[in-house]
Scaffold this motif. Structure first.
Motif, PDB file in Angstrom:
ATOM      1  N   LEU A 127       7.762   8.528  -0.844  1.00 18.79           N
ATOM      2  CA  LEU A 127       6.656   8.054  -0.023  1.00 18.79           C
ATOM      3  C   LEU A 127       6.171   6.678  -0.490  1.00 18.79           C
ATOM      4  CD1 LEU A 127       4.811   8.507   2.324  1.00 18.79           C
ATOM      5  CD2 LEU A 127       3.326   9.913   0.868  1.00 18.79           C
ATOM      6  N   THR A 128       6.213   6.433  -1.786  1.00 17.83           N
ATOM      7  CA  THR A 128       5.840   5.108  -2.312  1.00 17.83           C
ATOM      8  C   THR A 128       6.777   4.034  -1.763  1.00 17.83           C
ATOM      9  OG1 THR A 128       4.948   6.089  -4.336  1.00 17.83           O
ATOM     10  CG2 THR A 128       5.521   3.745  -4.412  1.00 17.83           C
ATOM     11  N   ARG A 129       8.041   4.352  -1.675  1.00 19.34           N
ATOM     12  CA  ARG A 129       9.010   3.384  -1.155  1.00 19.34           C
ATOM     13  C   ARG A 129       8.816   3.154   0.338  1.00 19.34           C
ATOM     14  NH1 ARG A 129      14.885   4.583  -3.671  1.00 19.34           N
ATOM     15  NH2 ARG A 129      15.147   2.386  -3.129  1.00 19.34           N
ATOM     16  N   TYR A 130       8.461   4.208   1.070  1.00 19.70           N
ATOM     17  CA  TYR A 130       8.134   4.036   2.490  1.00 19.70           C
ATOM     18  C   TYR A 130       6.886   3.167   2.655  1.00 19.70           C
ATOM     19  CZ  TYR A 130      11.366   6.901   5.249  1.00 19.70           C
ATOM     20  OH  TYR A 130      12.466   7.378   5.925  1.00 19.70           O
ATOM     21  N   LYS A 131       5.926   3.332   1.766  1.00 22.78           N
ATOM     22  CA  LYS A 131       4.713   2.510   1.810  1.00 22.78           C
ATOM     23  C   LYS A 131       5.061   1.029   1.632  1.00 22.78           C
ATOM     24  CE  LYS A 131       0.410   1.040   1.073  1.00 22.78           C
ATOM     25  NZ  LYS A 131      -0.369   0.521   2.215  1.00 22.78           N
ATOM     26  N   LYS A 132       5.944   0.732   0.707  1.00 21.87           N
ATOM     27  CA  LYS A 132       6.368  -0.662   0.487  1.00 21.87           C
ATOM     28  C   LYS A 132       7.106  -1.201   1.711  1.00 21.87           C
ATOM     29  CE  LYS A 132       6.738  -0.350  -4.563  1.00 21.87           C
ATOM     30  NZ  LYS A 132       7.672  -0.385  -5.735  1.00 21.87           N
ATOM     31  N   LEU A 133       7.928  -0.370   2.325  1.00 21.15           N
ATOM     32  CA  LEU A 133       8.648  -0.787   3.529  1.00 21.15           C
ATOM     33  C   LEU A 133       7.668  -1.036   4.677  1.00 21.15           C
ATOM     34  CD1 LEU A 133      11.530  -1.205   4.713  1.00 21.15           C
ATOM     35  CD2 LEU A 133      11.424   1.165   5.509  1.00 21.15           C
ATOM     36  N   TYR A 134       6.670  -0.185   4.790  1.00 23.62           N
ATOM     37  CA  TYR A 134       5.658  -0.345   5.834  1.00 23.62           C
ATOM     38  C   TYR A 134       4.884  -1.644   5.634  1.00 23.62           C
ATOM     39  CZ  TYR A 134       1.620   0.792   8.806  1.00 23.62           C
ATOM     40  OH  TYR A 134       0.630   0.778   9.762  1.00 23.62           O
TER      41      TYR A 134
END
Length: 427
Positions: free
Chosen positions: A234-241
């Motif tokens: 989820l942290t990586r998705y946050k960075k992508l977002y």
């Protein structure tokens, strides 16, 4: 049920908890499953009659011919309200003898003692089915298997080669793992100045599964996707977002809206199935000529499997006939016939080695079918059987808060697990 990858992925669960008055052990039927196959039974499907009337009438006629003295009444229910209908029938003692179910639909019926345990009553058939498919109708923390596996589905990821090339990415080397997706998505957003996103959807429970996150504890009494690896995803998705690698409307996207974004070429990647290719060709020819096809994104090496099943009501008065018919509908011959009528895949052992699923003919449709069939041999159903529709909504809402920066990824997943555990105890 209307057959599509998305429908399989979002099958509704029973909307109400079955009352104790509906309960009864699997041995409470009036006959032994090994007895004489005779009598009248009712077979219920889920939104199949409109398109497959001739097929099912033929299956029923063949079964009745093979088993003189049997009669099968076919009832088909609309998709809308199907879960509510099953719940009402279960509570009222009018559940059909043989029922088309998804794993999440069978779970509360099994807990209420209304789903026949095939490991006890029909274990001789287990060897006929793929191991992963047979296990898909098992309930964590409960002994037994509660439905015959029926048709399977999975799908590739479609990607837009032109958008990849325009962003300076190699269109012949699409992402295969989540590491690849995050790297490509960040690069695409940067090089397009935020005009093109890699994806139009936020992570769902099956994404956590394909990333290698444990979804439940071994006892099946609680969820575990808030562990360190889940927080990492989820942290990586946050960075992508934050990098605009996720579409701006991803937080509220549905499978249909995400598909539309891909169709209009504002996102570069989208999961799909062989059914989508014809739509691309008809509705978006400029996309179709640039379409790329690759495997599901997975860091475990295994794709996600969507599965349907056929359950036998443990209270049926014609147990031998009900078991025999459920097996007949899902045996190798019938599953191969059905798979050749629509873009689904058989769950029977050895069927995926048939030339229909292995021999190339140069068409995109066949390429997708062969790739999907190969992946299904080792695929897993990453959506936990006990993960209800309410739980899916809760996870999506908490993920959205994390991506918006309203709470940390760790807090979001902790909150989601806490709520899902509470809902699990209530079921």
């Amino acid at each position: 049920m209307r057959i599509s990858r998305r429908a399989l992925a979002t099958a509704a669960v029973l909307a109400t908890v079955l009352p104790l008055s509906a309960c009864g052990g699997s041995d409470s039927g009036s006959s032994d499953a090994s007895g004489k196959v005779e009598g009248k039974i009712t077979f219920q499907t889920w939104n199949l009659k409109a398109e497959f009337k001739d097929y099912f009438n033929g299956v029923i006629a063949d079964f009745e011919k093979k088993n003189p003295g049997t009669e099968v009444e076919w009832v088909d229910r609309p998709a809308e309200g199907y879960a509510d209908k099953i719940s009402a029938d279960a509570a009222g003692g009018t559940l059909p003898d043989v029922v088309n179910v998804s794993p999440d639909l069978v779970a509360p019926l099994a807990k209420a003692g209304l789903a026949l345990d095939l490991d006890k009553e029909a274990s001789e058939y287990r060897k006929e089915y793929l191991d992963g498919a047979w296990k898909s109708h098992q309930i964590p923390g409960t002994e037994g298997t509660f439905a015959f596996p029926w048709y399977l589905n999975t799908g590739p990821v479609f990607y837009n080669k032109k958008l990849f090339k325009d962003a300076g990415l190699d269109p012949e080397k699409p992402p295969k793992t989540y590491d690849d997706v995050f790297e490509a998505g960040t690069e695409m957003a940067k090089n397009s100045k935020g005009k093109v996103a890699a994806l139009a959807n936020v992570p769902a429970i099956e994404d956590f599964g394909r990333y290698g996150v444990p979804l439940m504890n071994k006892e099946g009494t609680g969820f575990a996707f808030n562990d360190a690896k889940g927080v990492e995803l989820l942290t990586r998705y946050k960075k992508l977002y934050d990098a605009e690698g996720l579409d701006a409307q991803a937080l509220t996207a549905t499978p249909e809206s995400a598909g539309h974004k891909f169709l209009t070429q504002s996102v570069a990647m989208n999961p799909g199935s062989a059914l989508d290719l014809a739509n691309f060709k008809k509705d978006a020819p400029s996309l179709y000529k640039n379409i790329g096809i690759t495997d599901q994104i997975s860091s475990t090496g295994k794709a996600n499997m969507y599965v349907m099943g056929v359950m036998v009501n443990s209270q049926t008065k014609q147990k031998p006939a009900a078991v025999a018919f459920a097996h007949f509908v899902t045996d190798k011959t019938r599953q191969m016939q059905f798979a050749k009528q629509v873009a689904v895949f058989p769950s029977t052992e050895g069927s995926l080695d048939d030339p229909y699923f292995t021999k190339q003919d140069g068409t995109d449709e066949t390429k997708v079918r062969i790739a999907a069939a190969e992946s299904l041999k080792t695929a897993e159903n990453y959506t936990p059987v006990l993960f209800s529709e309410q739980m899916k909504v809760e996870l999506k809402n908490q993920v959205a808060k994390a991506l918006q920066g309203k709470q940390s990824p760790k807090a979001a997943l902790d909150n989601a697990v806490k709520t899902c555990d509470r809902l699990l105890k209530q079921s």
